[in-house]
Design a protein around this motif. Sequence first.
Motif, PDB file in Angstrom:
ATOM      1  N   SER A  27      54.309  34.871  40.897  1.00 22.18           N
ATOM      2  CA  SER A  27      53.309  35.723  41.557  1.00 22.18           C
ATOM      3  C   SER A  27      52.645  34.945  42.682  1.00 22.18           C
ATOM      4  CB  SER A  27      52.239  36.187  40.562  1.00 22.18           C
ATOM      5  OG  SER A  27      51.419  35.088  40.193  1.00 22.18           O
ATOM      6  N   LEU A  28      51.917  35.666  43.527  1.00 20.15           N
ATOM      7  CA  LEU A  28      51.159  35.019  44.597  1.00 20.15           C
ATOM      8  C   LEU A  28      50.103  34.066  44.037  1.00 20.15           C
ATOM      9  CD1 LEU A  28      50.394  37.780  47.246  1.00 20.15           C
ATOM     10  CD2 LEU A  28      51.779  35.734  47.544  1.00 20.15           C
ATOM     11  N   GLU A  29      49.480  34.464  42.949  1.00 21.81           N
ATOM     12  CA  GLU A  29      48.430  33.648  42.361  1.00 21.81           C
ATOM     13  C   GLU A  29      48.977  32.325  41.843  1.00 21.81           C
ATOM     14  OE1 GLU A  29      48.937  36.922  41.688  1.00 21.81           O
ATOM     15  OE2 GLU A  29      47.236  37.670  42.842  1.00 21.81           O
ATOM     16  N   VAL A  30      50.150  32.357  41.213  1.00 18.21           N
ATOM     17  CA  VAL A  30      50.779  31.130  40.707  1.00 18.21           C
ATOM     18  C   VAL A  30      51.168  30.232  41.880  1.00 18.21           C
ATOM     19  CG1 VAL A  30      52.743  30.206  39.407  1.00 18.21           C
ATOM     20  CG2 VAL A  30      51.574  32.251  38.587  1.00 18.21           C
ATOM     21  N   LEU A  31      51.707  30.821  42.930  1.00 19.60           N
ATOM     22  CA  LEU A  31      52.060  30.069  44.130  1.00 19.60           C
ATOM     23  C   LEU A  31      50.822  29.390  44.694  1.00 19.60           C
ATOM     24  CD1 LEU A  31      54.317  31.088  47.053  1.00 19.60           C
ATOM     25  CD2 LEU A  31      51.955  30.512  47.523  1.00 19.60           C
ATOM     26  N   ALA A  32      49.748  30.140  44.876  1.00 18.20           N
ATOM     27  CA  ALA A  32      48.517  29.599  45.454  1.00 18.20           C
ATOM     28  C   ALA A  32      47.952  28.475  44.597  1.00 18.20           C
ATOM     29  CB  ALA A  32      47.487  30.707  45.630  1.00 18.20           C
ATOM     30  N   ASP A  33      47.955  28.670  43.291  1.00 16.79           N
ATOM     31  CA  ASP A  33      47.431  27.651  42.386  1.00 16.79           C
ATOM     32  C   ASP A  33      48.242  26.362  42.491  1.00 16.79           C
ATOM     33  OD1 ASP A  33      45.663  26.776  40.227  1.00 16.79           O
ATOM     34  OD2 ASP A  33      47.480  26.847  38.988  1.00 16.79           O
TER      35      ASP A  33
END
Length: 64
Positions: A27-33
Motif C-alpha cells: 500500500s501507499l502507507e507501507v511504502l511511505a513508512d
Amino acid sequence: MSLENIPKDPVMLMSFMNMKLRDKYSSLEVLADDLDISESELKELVERLKSAGFDYNSSRNQFI
C-alpha cells in the motif's frame, strides 16, 4: 529516502511509484513508512500525480 531522490517529472514519478508498489509494498502507507516519507510529503506526491491525471487505485495498488 528523501523527496530529493524521487523523480520530479509526473510520468517518471508515476512509473517509480508503481514499480515500488508492485515490487515491494502492499500500500501507499507501507511504502511511505518504509521510505521515511511523512504523511504530508505523501499527500504532496499523490497531489502531484493527481494534477497530472494519475489517481491511486487501492484495489490495484497502483496509479492509473
